[in-house]
Design a protein around this motif. Structure first.
Motif, PDB file in Angstrom:
ATOM      1  N   ARG A 297       0.820  -1.214   0.000  1.00 24.42           N
ATOM      2  CA  ARG A 297       0.000   0.000   0.000  1.00 24.42           C
ATOM      3  C   ARG A 297       0.849   1.257   0.000  1.00 24.42           C
ATOM      4  O   ARG A 297       0.496   2.233  -0.646  1.00 24.42           O
ATOM      5  N   SER A 298       1.996   1.249   0.700  1.00 22.07           N
ATOM      6  CA  SER A 298       2.728   2.500   0.896  1.00 22.07           C
ATOM      7  C   SER A 298       3.676   2.821  -0.253  1.00 22.07           C
ATOM      8  O   SER A 298       3.940   3.985  -0.534  1.00 22.07           O
ATOM      9  N   ILE A 299       4.217   1.788  -0.886  1.00 23.32           N
ATOM     10  CA  ILE A 299       5.132   2.043  -2.004  1.00 23.32           C
ATOM     11  C   ILE A 299       4.391   1.881  -3.335  1.00 23.32           C
ATOM     12  O   ILE A 299       4.377   2.787  -4.165  1.00 23.32           O
ATOM     13  N   TYR A 300       3.749   0.730  -3.523  1.00 26.26           N
ATOM     14  CA  TYR A 300       3.166   0.433  -4.845  1.00 26.26           C
ATOM     15  C   TYR A 300       1.737   0.935  -5.010  1.00 26.26           C
ATOM     16  O   TYR A 300       1.225   0.965  -6.130  1.00 26.26           O
ATOM     17  N   ASP A 301       1.093   1.276  -3.890  1.00 25.77           N
ATOM     18  CA  ASP A 301      -0.300   1.722  -3.927  1.00 25.77           C
ATOM     19  C   ASP A 301      -1.208   0.641  -4.530  1.00 25.77           C
ATOM     20  O   ASP A 301      -2.053   0.920  -5.384  1.00 25.77           O
ATOM     21  N   ILE A 302      -0.990  -0.579  -4.092  1.00 29.27           N
ATOM     22  CA  ILE A 302      -1.805  -1.710  -4.554  1.00 29.27           C
ATOM     23  C   ILE A 302      -2.695  -2.172  -3.395  1.00 29.27           C
ATOM     24  O   ILE A 302      -2.215  -2.370  -2.277  1.00 29.27           O
ATOM     25  N   HIS A 303      -3.979  -2.324  -3.711  1.00 29.21           N
ATOM     26  CA  HIS A 303      -4.981  -2.658  -2.706  1.00 29.21           C
ATOM     27  C   HIS A 303      -5.794  -3.870  -3.185  1.00 29.21           C
ATOM     28  O   HIS A 303      -5.676  -4.257  -4.343  1.00 29.21           O
ATOM     29  N   PRO A 304      -6.628  -4.437  -2.308  1.00 29.56           N
ATOM     30  CA  PRO A 304      -7.407  -5.597  -2.726  1.00 29.56           C
ATOM     31  C   PRO A 304      -8.128  -5.332  -4.052  1.00 29.56           C
ATOM     32  O   PRO A 304      -8.712  -4.264  -4.241  1.00 29.56           O
ATOM     33  N   GLY A 305      -8.054  -6.303  -4.952  1.00 28.86           N
ATOM     34  CA  GLY A 305      -8.736  -6.179  -6.241  1.00 28.86           C
ATOM     35  C   GLY A 305      -7.889  -5.549  -7.341  1.00 28.86           C
ATOM     36  O   GLY A 305      -8.220  -5.655  -8.520  1.00 28.86           O
ATOM     37  N   ASP A 306      -6.786  -4.886  -6.984  1.00 30.53           N
ATOM     38  CA  ASP A 306      -5.900  -4.291  -7.999  1.00 30.53           C
ATOM     39  C   ASP A 306      -5.086  -5.379  -8.706  1.00 30.53           C
ATOM     40  O   ASP A 306      -4.951  -6.496  -8.205  1.00 30.53           O
ATOM     41  N   VAL A 307      -4.514  -5.015  -9.862  1.00 29.61           N
ATOM     42  CA  VAL A 307      -3.702  -5.979 -10.605  1.00 29.61           C
ATOM     43  C   VAL A 307      -2.247  -5.514 -10.649  1.00 29.61           C
ATOM     44  O   VAL A 307      -1.957  -4.389 -11.066  1.00 29.61           O
ATOM     45  N   PHE A 350       4.954  -6.265 -23.391  1.00 30.06           N
ATOM     46  CA  PHE A 350       4.584  -5.625 -22.118  1.00 30.06           C
ATOM     47  C   PHE A 350       3.236  -4.905 -22.236  1.00 30.06           C
ATOM     48  O   PHE A 350       2.401  -4.978 -21.351  1.00 30.06           O
ATOM     49  N   TRP A 351       3.047  -4.214 -23.363  1.00 26.69           N
ATOM     50  CA  TRP A 351       1.831  -3.403 -23.521  1.00 26.69           C
ATOM     51  C   TRP A 351       0.613  -4.296 -23.747  1.00 26.69           C
ATOM     52  O   TRP A 351      -0.472  -4.009 -23.282  1.00 26.69           O
ATOM     53  N   ARG A 352       0.832  -5.407 -24.462  1.00 28.44           N
ATOM     54  CA  ARG A 352      -0.258  -6.367 -24.620  1.00 28.44           C
ATOM     55  C   ARG A 352      -0.728  -6.866 -23.253  1.00 28.44           C
ATOM     56  O   ARG A 352      -1.925  -6.935 -22.966  1.00 28.44           O
ATOM     57  N   MET A 353       0.244  -7.223 -22.425  1.00 27.86           N
ATOM     58  CA  MET A 353      -0.092  -7.760 -21.104  1.00 27.86           C
ATOM     59  C   MET A 353      -0.850  -6.723 -20.273  1.00 27.86           C
ATOM     60  O   MET A 353      -1.806  -7.058 -19.573  1.00 27.86           O
ATOM     61  N   VAL A 354      -0.405  -5.473 -20.348  1.00 27.59           N
ATOM     62  CA  VAL A 354      -1.064  -4.423 -19.563  1.00 27.59           C
ATOM     63  C   VAL A 354      -2.522  -4.319 -19.990  1.00 27.59           C
ATOM     64  O   VAL A 354      -3.436  -4.281 -19.159  1.00 27.59           O
ATOM     65  N   GLU A 355      -2.748  -4.325 -21.308  1.00 22.14           N
ATOM     66  CA  GLU A 355      -4.126  -4.210 -21.796  1.00 22.14           C
ATOM     67  C   GLU A 355      -4.947  -5.439 -21.400  1.00 22.14           C
ATOM     68  O   GLU A 355      -6.036  -5.332 -20.859  1.00 22.14           O
ATOM     69  N   GLU A 356      -4.368  -6.603 -21.665  1.00 20.39           N
ATOM     70  CA  GLU A 356      -5.130  -7.833 -21.473  1.00 20.39           C
ATOM     71  C   GLU A 356      -5.524  -8.081 -20.018  1.00 20.39           C
ATOM     72  O   GLU A 356      -6.603  -8.580 -19.729  1.00 20.39           O
ATOM     73  N   TYR A 357      -4.638  -7.733 -19.090  1.00 20.02           N
ATOM     74  CA  TYR A 357      -4.924  -8.033 -17.686  1.00 20.02           C
ATOM     75  C   TYR A 357      -5.321  -6.799 -16.883  1.00 20.02           C
ATOM     76  O   TYR A 357      -5.538  -6.887 -15.688  1.00 20.02           O
ATOM     77  N   GLY A 358      -5.374  -5.645 -17.526  1.00 19.53           N
ATOM     78  CA  GLY A 358      -5.760  -4.426 -16.808  1.00 19.53           C
ATOM     79  C   GLY A 358      -4.770  -4.083 -15.712  1.00 19.53           C
ATOM     80  O   GLY A 358      -5.149  -3.735 -14.587  1.00 19.53           O
ATOM     81  N   VAL A 359      -3.493  -4.180 -16.057  1.00 25.78           N
ATOM     82  CA  VAL A 359      -2.443  -4.021 -15.046  1.00 25.78           C
ATOM     83  C   VAL A 359      -2.384  -2.576 -14.523  1.00 25.78           C
ATOM     84  O   VAL A 359      -2.351  -1.627 -15.303  1.00 25.78           O
ATOM     85  N   LYS A 360      -2.371  -2.444 -13.199  1.00 25.91           N
ATOM     86  CA  LYS A 360      -2.277  -1.118 -12.585  1.00 25.91           C
ATOM     87  C   LYS A 360      -0.818  -0.745 -12.322  1.00 25.91           C
ATOM     88  O   LYS A 360      -0.407   0.389 -12.513  1.00 25.91           O
TER      89      LYS A 360
END
Ligand code: COA
Ligand code: AMP
Length: 656
Positions: A297-307, A350-360
């Motif tokens: 949460r503090s460095i990556y800003d990733i929370h439940p449900g994020d990818v 890399f960009w395909r993966m970001v689109e396909e999985y909705g990477v945050k």
């Protein structure tokens, strides 16, 4: 813990320094405990520190059961995408929990108990994640060995960790070739028990033992269609049982999470040191879980449900922390990618993966960005995909040069975040704490010390240097939770390797400086560790491999500059008197030898044959001078040099 909006970096950092006990007890609330800790730090055996000495928990329950219980059973926990085979598969939290519980049952069935070690030698497939979490579930200690390492490296690690079981697969897939793991595992075991019918290779780093003394009882093999080899073909070889993953699963009963002490070892991860003998970094359960949960949460800003997608390998610390444990401890979705940034099939991967999985959040290494830049300098591929979900690109593993930083940062719609850490710390020492408060970026700097880390710059005598002056980067003890409590095999090696050079401090082995605003700059290593494409290698280990060639009298391996990989290993050798060998043949043999013993990941190709190596009068090889000449940098002839004409010969050999 206060809400995200109310926190500032300055406050958080100050609190972590002034009230560490309160700070880390509060952070422990991010984890589900069986017995919650009443204390954070145990300093009774300083300089060996333990975190959460009276807490008990289970990390796999925190990564899986907890989220199913919280109603996230149907959320994707793990998305697997293999660019090598075209296969894709997702596991919800409920499904991953089921797989992990069953495989924990397989391990139990093979006699693995709490505290026993399990070596994991697997490619980037879901089995790697499942095997790791299954170990955590029953309190077994995993030791993952990167697939790009060959038999000798595997043998050294097996001999040190003494696993009861090895979990492997028929192999990995690299562009254009399959890497068969089973003959490598067999060869490693044969090296340990001195089975000459399998291999003649014996190395000084392995003390041969009898088959009865071998810790390994079973090798569990996950069959892969794309790679030949299976358990049945190997069963009984080198005195161990080779069994099939799928058959074992059919017979297994699911196993619940056991209670372990926060201070118990969760895993051992070997990393290169100055010598050829790798160091087994130990990670605990409690401190690591808290540190990772806090960092998510503090460095990556990733929370439940994020990818979150970390494009590394489970064999490295980045993979342990941010492919496997971190995202799952945060209730997020983690993406496991088997492939490369370029060539599988193109620089748009890399960009395909970001689109396909909705990477945050995407986490990778600068070398991957340089590889994309080389293939696709205009970022044509980026425009083919919708990457709007991406909120940050984190990079680590090697220095992020400013040119690469500007190139990618200018092209992306979101910030590029450099952060600095090492296998030993397990998570970032310096970062831009986006989850607390994004700080202004200074290209070339991984930003500021992360709360919990006291970064100092000292000279060779341990005296603090002025702001802006370069020196050894050290961390004042104690290190925060998550960092290594010790090395496998004893505190003594830990103390002598890291805590003795600068008493009261942990020596990072990196050099750099801190500027007037408190920004950290990491410039390079102070020891013989080199960093090739974000992979950490020991020049000592490479030298040991080369020394086994019968023609070699002396060798020095140096890290020289490489445009793509940051550094690459270059060998400088002299031949034994009276040896007549064609240089081209010798180079081929040395390259093959390194590939066979250390592994392809060493990417060793450069050999220079010399009459003599440059040395001091006391016989020390002048590595820095060799490196400067190889890199074409200006250099001073060291006053202590034995014979300056050797440098002229070296320059000539390198065409300078
Ligand atoms: N198993 C077997 N072999 C492996 C391997 C694995 N898991 N990983 C790499 N190798 C092999 C490669 O096939 C290559 O072999 P080759 O000499 O036959 O071509 C060799 O090891 C060197 O690999 P690498 O350094 O990865 O170079 P590359 O040319 O295959 O790819 C990059 C270059 C930049 C694309 C690649 O290094 C990369 O993606 N790096 C990211 C680094 C990273 O994730 N680091 C982790 C820390 S964050
Ligand atoms: P490893 O233990 O394999 O993760 O390698 C750690 C080493 O990689 C560090 O000691 C540094 O030398 C280097 N490193 C990692 N991240 C960075 C970074 N962001 N900037 C500079 N060097 C880095």
């Amino acid at each position: 813990m206060g809400t995200t909006e109310m926190r500032t970096y300055a406050d958080e950092y100050r609190r972590s320094m002034e009230q560490p006990e309160e700070f880390w007890l509060e952070a422990s609330g991010l984890v589900d405990w069986i017995t919650p800790p009443t204390r954070a730090l145990d300093d009774r055996e300083a300089p060996i520190y333990r975190w959460y000495p009276d807490g008990t928990l289970n990390v796999s329950a925190n990564a899986l059961d907890r989220w199913v219980a919280a109603g996230r059973g149907d959320q994707v926990a793990l998305a697997y995408d293999s660019a090598m085979t075209g296969s894709k598969r997702t596991f919800t939290y409920a499904e991953l929990l089921h797989e992990v519980s069953l495989f924990a049952g397989v391990l139990r069935g093979r006699g693995v108990q709490r505290g026993d070690r399990v070596a994991i030698y697997l490619p980037m497939t879901p089995e790697a994640v499942i095997a790791m979490l299954a170990c955590a579930r029953i309190g077994a200690v995993h030791s993952v060995i990167f697939g790009g390492f060959a038999a000798n490296e595997l043998a050294v690690r097996i001999q040190d960790a003494e696993p009861k079981v090895i979990v492997t697969s028929s192999g990995g897939l690299e562009p254009g070739r399959a890497v068969e793991y089973l003959p490598i595992v067999e060869k490693a075991l044969a090296m340990i028990v001195g089975d000459r019918s399998v291999t003649d290779a014996v190395t000084s780093s392995i003390a041969v033992i009898s088959e009865d003394e071998l810790s390994v009882e079973t090798v569990i093999v996950r069959d892969r269609e794309a790679v030949p080899g299976n358990a049945a073909e190997f069963d009984g070889r080198v005195g161990v049982r080779w069994v099939d993953w799928a058959t074992e699963l059919e017979r297994a009963e699911p196993v619940g999470a056991v209670e372990v002490a926060a201070t118990d070892p969760l895993y051992i991860l070997y990393t290169s040191g100055t010598t050829g003998t790798p160091k087994g970094v130990v990670r605990d359960h409690g401190g690591y879980a808290v540190a990772l949960a806090w960092s998510m949460r503090s460095i990556y800003d990733i929370h439940p449900g994020d990818v979150m997608w970390t494009a590394s390998d489970v064999g490295w610390v980045v993979g342990h922390s941010y492919i496997v444990y971190g995202p799952l401890l945060a209730g997020a979705t983690t993406v496991l990618y088997e492939g490369k940034p370029v060539g599988t099939p193109d620089a748009g991967a890399f960009w395909r993966m970001v689109e396909e999985y909705g990477v945050k959040v995407l986490f990778s290494a600068p070398t991957a960005v340089r590889a994309i830049r080389r293939e696709d300098p205009g970022l044509e591929h980026l425009r083919r995909y919708d990457t709007s979900t991406l909120e940050a690109l984190f990079l680590a593993g090697e220095r992020l040069d400013t040119e690469t930083y500007h190139w990618i940062n200018d092209a992306l719609h979101c910030p590029v975040v450099d952060h600095w850490w090492q296998t030993e710390t397990g998570w970032a020492i310096a970062a831009n704490p986006r989850g607390i408060e994004p700080l202004p970026v200074k290209p070339g700097s991984p930003t500021v010390p992360v709360p919990g880390y006291r970064v100092a710059i000292v000279d060779g005598k341990g005296r603090q240097v002025a702001a802006g002056a370069e020196g050894n980067i050290v961390l004042e003890l104690p290190l925060p939770p998550g960092s290594l409590p010790t090395l496998w095999g004893g505190d003594e090696r830990y103390v002598s390797s890291y805590l003795t050079a600068f008493p009261g401090h942990y020596a990072t082995g990196d050099s750099g400086y801190v500027d007037e605003d408190g920004y950290v700059y990491v410039m390079g290593r102070t020891d013989d560790v080199i960093n090739v494409a974000g992979h950490r290698l020991s020049t000592g280990g490479l030298e040991e491999a080369i020394n086994h060639h019968p023609a070699i009298a002396e060798v020095a391996v140096i890290g020289v500059r490489d445009e793509l990989k940051g550094q690459r290993a270059a060998g400088f050798v002299t031949l034994k008197h009276g040896t007549a060998i064609d240089h081209e043949v010798l180079v081929k043999e040395l390259v093959a030898l390194v590939r066979e013993t250390v592994g392809p990941v060493a990417a060793f190709r450069d050999v220079t044959v010399l009459d003599r190596l440059p040395k001091t009068r006391s016989g020390k090889i002048l590595r820095k001078t060799i490196r400067q000449i190889a890199d074409g940098e200006p250099y001073k002839v060291p006053a202590t040099i034995e014979d300056p004409t050797v440098l002229t010969a070296l320059e000539a050999a390198l065409g300078r």
